[in-house]
Enzyme design. Sequence first.
Site, mmCIF file in Angstrom:
data_model
loop_
_atom_site.group_PDB
_atom_site.id
_atom_site.type_symbol
_atom_site.label_atom_id
_atom_site.label_comp_id
_atom_site.label_asym_id
_atom_site.label_seq_id
_atom_site.Cartn_x
_atom_site.Cartn_y
_atom_site.Cartn_z
ATOM 1 N N ARG A 77 0.833 -1.194 0.000
ATOM 2 C CA ARG A 77 0.000 0.000 0.000
ATOM 3 C C ARG A 77 0.874 1.253 0.000
ATOM 4 O O ARG A 77 1.595 1.517 0.968
ATOM 5 C CB ARG A 77 -0.940 -0.011 1.204
ATOM 6 C CG ARG A 77 -2.022 -1.094 1.144
ATOM 7 C CD ARG A 77 -2.858 -0.963 -0.089
ATOM 8 N NE ARG A 77 -4.103 -1.734 -0.051
ATOM 9 C CZ ARG A 77 -4.958 -1.775 -1.056
ATOM 10 N NH1 ARG A 77 -4.709 -1.123 -2.180
ATOM 11 N NH2 ARG A 77 -6.057 -2.487 -0.971
ATOM 12 N N GLU A 109 -8.319 -11.664 -7.833
ATOM 13 C CA GLU A 109 -7.224 -11.490 -6.876
ATOM 14 C C GLU A 109 -7.019 -12.661 -5.938
ATOM 15 O O GLU A 109 -5.899 -12.937 -5.554
ATOM 16 C CB GLU A 109 -7.433 -10.193 -6.105
ATOM 17 C CG GLU A 109 -7.572 -9.037 -7.088
ATOM 18 C CD GLU A 109 -7.101 -7.724 -6.529
ATOM 19 O OE1 GLU A 109 -6.515 -7.714 -5.443
ATOM 20 O OE2 GLU A 109 -7.330 -6.711 -7.196
ATOM 21 N N PRO A 127 -15.631 9.017 8.129
ATOM 22 C CA PRO A 127 -16.702 10.013 8.064
ATOM 23 C C PRO A 127 -16.231 11.451 8.302
ATOM 24 O O PRO A 127 -16.969 12.383 8.019
ATOM 25 C CB PRO A 127 -17.685 9.567 9.152
ATOM 26 C CG PRO A 127 -16.898 8.691 10.058
ATOM 27 C CD PRO A 127 -15.836 8.050 9.224
ATOM 28 N N GLU A 153 0.704 -1.714 -8.016
ATOM 29 C CA GLU A 153 1.553 -1.860 -6.826
ATOM 30 C C GLU A 153 2.034 -3.299 -6.676
ATOM 31 O O GLU A 153 3.194 -3.557 -6.413
ATOM 32 C CB GLU A 153 0.809 -1.467 -5.537
ATOM 33 C CG GLU A 153 0.218 -0.087 -5.538
ATOM 34 C CD GLU A 153 -1.265 -0.119 -5.854
ATOM 35 O OE1 GLU A 153 -1.700 -1.062 -6.546
ATOM 36 O OE2 GLU A 153 -1.978 0.793 -5.423
#
Length: 198
Positions: A77, A109, A127, A153
Amino acid sequence: SMDSDTYRPFDPWRPTPVKEESRKQIVETHYFNVDRVAQFGEVGQFERFILHENNGDTVGVLAVTADGKIPFVEQYRIPTHRWTLEFRQAMPRANEQYLDVASRKLREEAGYEASKLTQFTRFINTPSFSSQYTALYLATGLKEVDRSAIGPETPRPAVRLYTQQEAMEMVTNGTIVDAKTIIAILRLHEGLLEHIGM
């Protein structure tokens, strides 16, 4: 005042304490847009930046094999500069149904097709600055198929199978840090399979 009266223990739709004065879109991308919003409330005028996902909710899939194993994907990530162990989520393509997104991500995946996909929860991701929800599906009746995942990635992510107990231990000890994955594993631990009649 009448405006602040509530008629149940918690009312998420009661009147807003702030007034929106202006809104301008400042970023537009394939995946999301960003608005700059000027608002006025008890503290005076203030500004917020709000992220809106395109094409609706993101969709995540918790899969469970016949022998009780959960396939996780290793994913690098970029925003957090780290590897995660998660089950993947995706945004719908234009006019794509959520069930189709769940089926596509599971196949591409994790390398499985499911005979049954059931939505079991929906939650707001962040939120404080985003309108994004995630819908989570449980996939059962799995059969292995060829994976086709190619992402920038992690072009061919490694898939690891763990038992429900191992998954719960990784949530508890901080190995799994992805929110949707934590939520799903906790629901599984609380008897999700039995709850929806599996």
